[in-house]
Design a protein around this motif. Sequence first.
Motif, PDB file in Angstrom:
ATOM      1  N   THR A 189      42.828  11.958  24.720  1.00 45.67           N
ATOM      2  CA  THR A 189      42.965  11.386  23.474  1.00 45.67           C
ATOM      3  C   THR A 189      44.447  12.099  22.694  1.00 45.67           C
ATOM      4  O   THR A 189      44.764  12.952  22.977  1.00 45.67           O
ATOM      5  CB  THR A 189      41.783  11.753  22.730  1.00 45.67           C
ATOM      6  N   VAL A 190      44.430  11.265  21.751  1.00 44.18           N
ATOM      7  CA  VAL A 190      45.653  11.566  20.748  1.00 44.18           C
ATOM      8  C   VAL A 190      45.233  11.543  19.478  1.00 44.18           C
ATOM      9  O   VAL A 190      44.688  10.744  18.735  1.00 44.18           O
ATOM     10  CB  VAL A 190      47.084  10.546  21.184  1.00 44.18           C
ATOM     11  N   TYR A 191      45.844  12.654  19.039  1.00 42.40           N
ATOM     12  CA  TYR A 191      45.748  12.997  17.411  1.00 42.40           C
ATOM     13  C   TYR A 191      47.093  12.770  16.754  1.00 42.40           C
ATOM     14  O   TYR A 191      47.879  13.750  17.340  1.00 42.40           O
ATOM     15  CB  TYR A 191      44.800  14.293  17.003  1.00 42.40           C
ATOM     16  N   MET A 192      47.424  12.143  15.926  1.00 42.50           N
ATOM     17  CA  MET A 192      48.836  12.055  15.477  1.00 42.50           C
ATOM     18  C   MET A 192      48.936  11.960  13.975  1.00 42.50           C
ATOM     19  O   MET A 192      47.837  11.415  13.267  1.00 42.50           O
ATOM     20  CB  MET A 192      49.662  10.874  15.950  1.00 42.50           C
ATOM     21  N   GLY A 193      49.880  12.480  13.266  1.00 43.63           N
ATOM     22  CA  GLY A 193      49.985  12.360  11.918  1.00 43.63           C
ATOM     23  C   GLY A 193      51.063  13.129  11.350  1.00 43.63           C
ATOM     24  O   GLY A 193      52.184  13.608  12.210  1.00 43.63           O
ATOM     25  N   GLU A 194      51.073  13.598  10.037  1.00 42.93           N
ATOM     26  CA  GLU A 194      52.132  14.383   9.501  1.00 42.93           C
ATOM     27  C   GLU A 194      51.657  15.668   8.960  1.00 42.93           C
ATOM     28  O   GLU A 194      50.270  15.677   8.394  1.00 42.93           O
ATOM     29  CB  GLU A 194      52.421  13.437   8.241  1.00 42.93           C
ATOM     30  N   ALA A 195      52.074  16.687   9.028  1.00 43.57           N
ATOM     31  CA  ALA A 195      51.863  17.938   8.557  1.00 43.57           C
ATOM     32  C   ALA A 195      52.700  18.382   7.375  1.00 43.57           C
ATOM     33  O   ALA A 195      53.722  18.132   7.509  1.00 43.57           O
ATOM     34  CB  ALA A 195      52.064  19.073   9.555  1.00 43.57           C
ATOM     35  N   TYR A 196      51.921  18.885   6.281  1.00 42.64           N
ATOM     36  CA  TYR A 196      52.720  19.370   5.266  1.00 42.64           C
ATOM     37  C   TYR A 196      52.636  21.039   5.279  1.00 42.64           C
ATOM     38  O   TYR A 196      51.306  21.537   5.484  1.00 42.64           O
ATOM     39  CB  TYR A 196      52.080  18.929   3.895  1.00 42.64           C
ATOM     40  N   LEU A 197      53.590  21.542   5.240  1.00 41.24           N
ATOM     41  CA  LEU A 197      53.361  23.244   5.162  1.00 41.24           C
ATOM     42  C   LEU A 197      54.140  23.883   4.153  1.00 41.24           C
ATOM     43  O   LEU A 197      55.003  23.637   3.656  1.00 41.24           O
ATOM     44  CB  LEU A 197      53.980  23.811   6.611  1.00 41.24           C
ATOM     45  N   THR A 198      53.441  24.981   3.751  1.00 40.76           N
ATOM     46  CA  THR A 198      54.230  26.239   2.948  1.00 40.76           C
ATOM     47  C   THR A 198      54.220  27.312   3.656  1.00 40.76           C
ATOM     48  O   THR A 198      53.416  27.960   4.155  1.00 40.76           O
ATOM     49  CB  THR A 198      53.637  26.289   1.491  1.00 40.76           C
ATOM     50  N   LEU A 199      55.496  27.881   4.064  1.00 40.78           N
ATOM     51  CA  LEU A 199      55.841  28.889   4.799  1.00 40.78           C
ATOM     52  C   LEU A 199      56.367  29.752   3.899  1.00 40.78           C
ATOM     53  O   LEU A 199      57.063  29.849   3.053  1.00 40.78           O
ATOM     54  CB  LEU A 199      56.830  28.620   6.017  1.00 40.78           C
ATOM     55  N   VAL A 200      55.827  31.161   4.271  1.00 47.14           N
ATOM     56  CA  VAL A 200      56.438  32.431   3.451  1.00 47.14           C
ATOM     57  C   VAL A 200      57.035  33.390   4.093  1.00 47.14           C
ATOM     58  O   VAL A 200      56.571  33.671   5.319  1.00 47.14           O
ATOM     59  CB  VAL A 200      55.176  32.736   2.304  1.00 47.14           C
ATOM     60  N   GLN A 201      58.120  34.157   3.639  1.00 47.08           N
ATOM     61  CA  GLN A 201      58.644  35.211   4.209  1.00 47.08           C
ATOM     62  C   GLN A 201      57.685  36.310   4.158  1.00 47.08           C
ATOM     63  O   GLN A 201      57.543  36.547   2.758  1.00 47.08           O
ATOM     64  CB  GLN A 201      60.155  35.389   3.959  1.00 47.08           C
ATOM     65  N   ASP A 202      57.239  36.996   5.069  1.00 50.22           N
ATOM     66  CA  ASP A 202      56.513  38.193   4.955  1.00 50.22           C
ATOM     67  C   ASP A 202      57.099  39.486   5.602  1.00 50.22           C
ATOM     68  O   ASP A 202      56.868  39.600   6.499  1.00 50.22           O
ATOM     69  CB  ASP A 202      55.098  37.920   5.495  1.00 50.22           C
ATOM     70  N   GLY A 203      58.020  39.991   5.023  1.00 44.78           N
ATOM     71  CA  GLY A 203      58.916  40.934   5.566  1.00 44.78           C
ATOM     72  C   GLY A 203      59.807  40.406   6.532  1.00 44.78           C
ATOM     73  O   GLY A 203      60.749  39.389   6.347  1.00 44.78           O
ATOM     74  N   GLU A 204      59.653  40.809   7.710  1.00 45.48           N
ATOM     75  CA  GLU A 204      60.579  40.191   8.849  1.00 45.48           C
ATOM     76  C   GLU A 204      59.828  38.940   9.510  1.00 45.48           C
ATOM     77  O   GLU A 204      60.645  38.416  10.305  1.00 45.48           O
ATOM     78  CB  GLU A 204      61.011  41.327   9.895  1.00 45.48           C
ATOM     79  N   SER A 205      58.460  38.870   9.278  1.00 49.72           N
ATOM     80  CA  SER A 205      58.048  37.609   9.631  1.00 49.72           C
ATOM     81  C   SER A 205      57.744  36.504   8.821  1.00 49.72           C
ATOM     82  O   SER A 205      58.001  36.648   7.401  1.00 49.72           O
ATOM     83  CB  SER A 205      56.778  38.096  10.434  1.00 49.72           C
ATOM     84  N   VAL A 206      57.490  35.388   9.341  1.00 55.46           N
ATOM     85  CA  VAL A 206      57.145  34.118   8.660  1.00 55.46           C
ATOM     86  C   VAL A 206      55.677  33.921   8.620  1.00 55.46           C
ATOM     87  O   VAL A 206      54.906  34.153   9.794  1.00 55.46           O
ATOM     88  CB  VAL A 206      57.992  32.963   9.002  1.00 55.46           C
ATOM     89  N   LYS A 207      55.074  33.365   7.770  1.00 55.10           N
ATOM     90  CA  LYS A 207      53.579  33.212   7.738  1.00 55.10           C
ATOM     91  C   LYS A 207      53.422  31.788   7.177  1.00 55.10           C
ATOM     92  O   LYS A 207      54.306  31.268   6.324  1.00 55.10           O
ATOM     93  CB  LYS A 207      52.669  34.196   6.635  1.00 55.10           C
ATOM     94  N   ILE A 208      52.260  31.326   7.215  1.00 55.83           N
ATOM     95  CA  ILE A 208      51.766  29.893   6.896  1.00 55.83           C
ATOM     96  C   ILE A 208      50.892  30.129   5.734  1.00 55.83           C
ATOM     97  O   ILE A 208      49.978  30.893   5.846  1.00 55.83           O
ATOM     98  CB  ILE A 208      50.887  29.126   7.920  1.00 55.83           C
ATOM     99  N   ARG A 209      51.107  29.598   4.506  1.00 55.40           N
ATOM    100  CA  ARG A 209      50.303  29.749   3.380  1.00 55.40           C
ATOM    101  C   ARG A 209      49.583  28.594   3.386  1.00 55.40           C
ATOM    102  O   ARG A 209      48.331  28.807   2.678  1.00 55.40           O
ATOM    103  CB  ARG A 209      51.167  30.072   2.094  1.00 55.40           C
ATOM    104  N   ARG A 210      49.924  27.326   3.714  1.00 55.60           N
ATOM    105  CA  ARG A 210      49.338  26.310   3.588  1.00 55.60           C
ATOM    106  C   ARG A 210      49.692  25.218   4.811  1.00 55.60           C
ATOM    107  O   ARG A 210      51.134  25.131   4.833  1.00 55.60           O
ATOM    108  CB  ARG A 210      49.531  25.772   2.450  1.00 55.60           C
ATOM    109  N   LYS A 211      48.925  24.596   5.519  1.00 54.42           N
ATOM    110  CA  LYS A 211      49.012  23.802   6.492  1.00 54.42           C
ATOM    111  C   LYS A 211      48.053  22.467   6.089  1.00 54.42           C
ATOM    112  O   LYS A 211      46.826  22.740   6.145  1.00 54.42           O
ATOM    113  CB  LYS A 211      48.930  24.211   8.051  1.00 54.42           C
ATOM    114  N   ARG A 212      48.549  21.331   5.895  1.00 52.16           N
ATOM    115  CA  ARG A 212      47.649  20.109   5.627  1.00 52.16           C
ATOM    116  C   ARG A 212      48.016  19.140   6.545  1.00 52.16           C
ATOM    117  O   ARG A 212      49.104  18.773   6.533  1.00 52.16           O
ATOM    118  CB  ARG A 212      47.766  19.674   4.231  1.00 52.16           C
TER     119      ARG A 212
END
Length: 161
Positions: free
Chosen positions: A120-143
């Motif tokens: 099966t296939v799930y397709m679409g669009e994702a909206y993300l808010t990425l944040v810098q957390d020190g040396e790493s990147v984190k996802i604050r929001r993924k829709r």
Amino acid sequence: MLTRTQAEDFLFHEAELLDDWKLDEWAALYSEDARYEIASPATEDPSNADPNQTLFLVADGIARIRGRAVRLSKKTAHAEFPHSKTRHLVTNVRVVGGEGDETRVRANFAVYRTKEDTTTVYMGEAYLTLVQDGESVKIRRKRCILDLNSLYNQGRLTIIL
């Protein structure tokens, strides 16, 4: 703000973790104030909808994100044991804004899932808010907004998009 290439590399890494069923590592990509949401195919204006006011298939905070990772990793998660084979494809990644340590990103996705000789296939669009957390990147929001009229042909949504 992150560059498009940095955002793209991060999303490719997330997809690889999901395809390899490294769900604890996937959950660790999310910030403490994170939201992970999947809009129902029937949701009107899904990019701006409030999950407290309209139907979402998933509307998780960090505790539920971590809990989802733990549950899907167990043999008692009958819908996903043995695990489905998945391929998360991420395309058309674009940085659409942000300020300070935040970067807003949009991307298209297709997730192929094979289970019991059915793909099966799930397709679409994702909206993300990425944040810098020190040396790493984190996802604050993924829709994730599914480009489907219904989930009829896909059955249950037991994987992570």
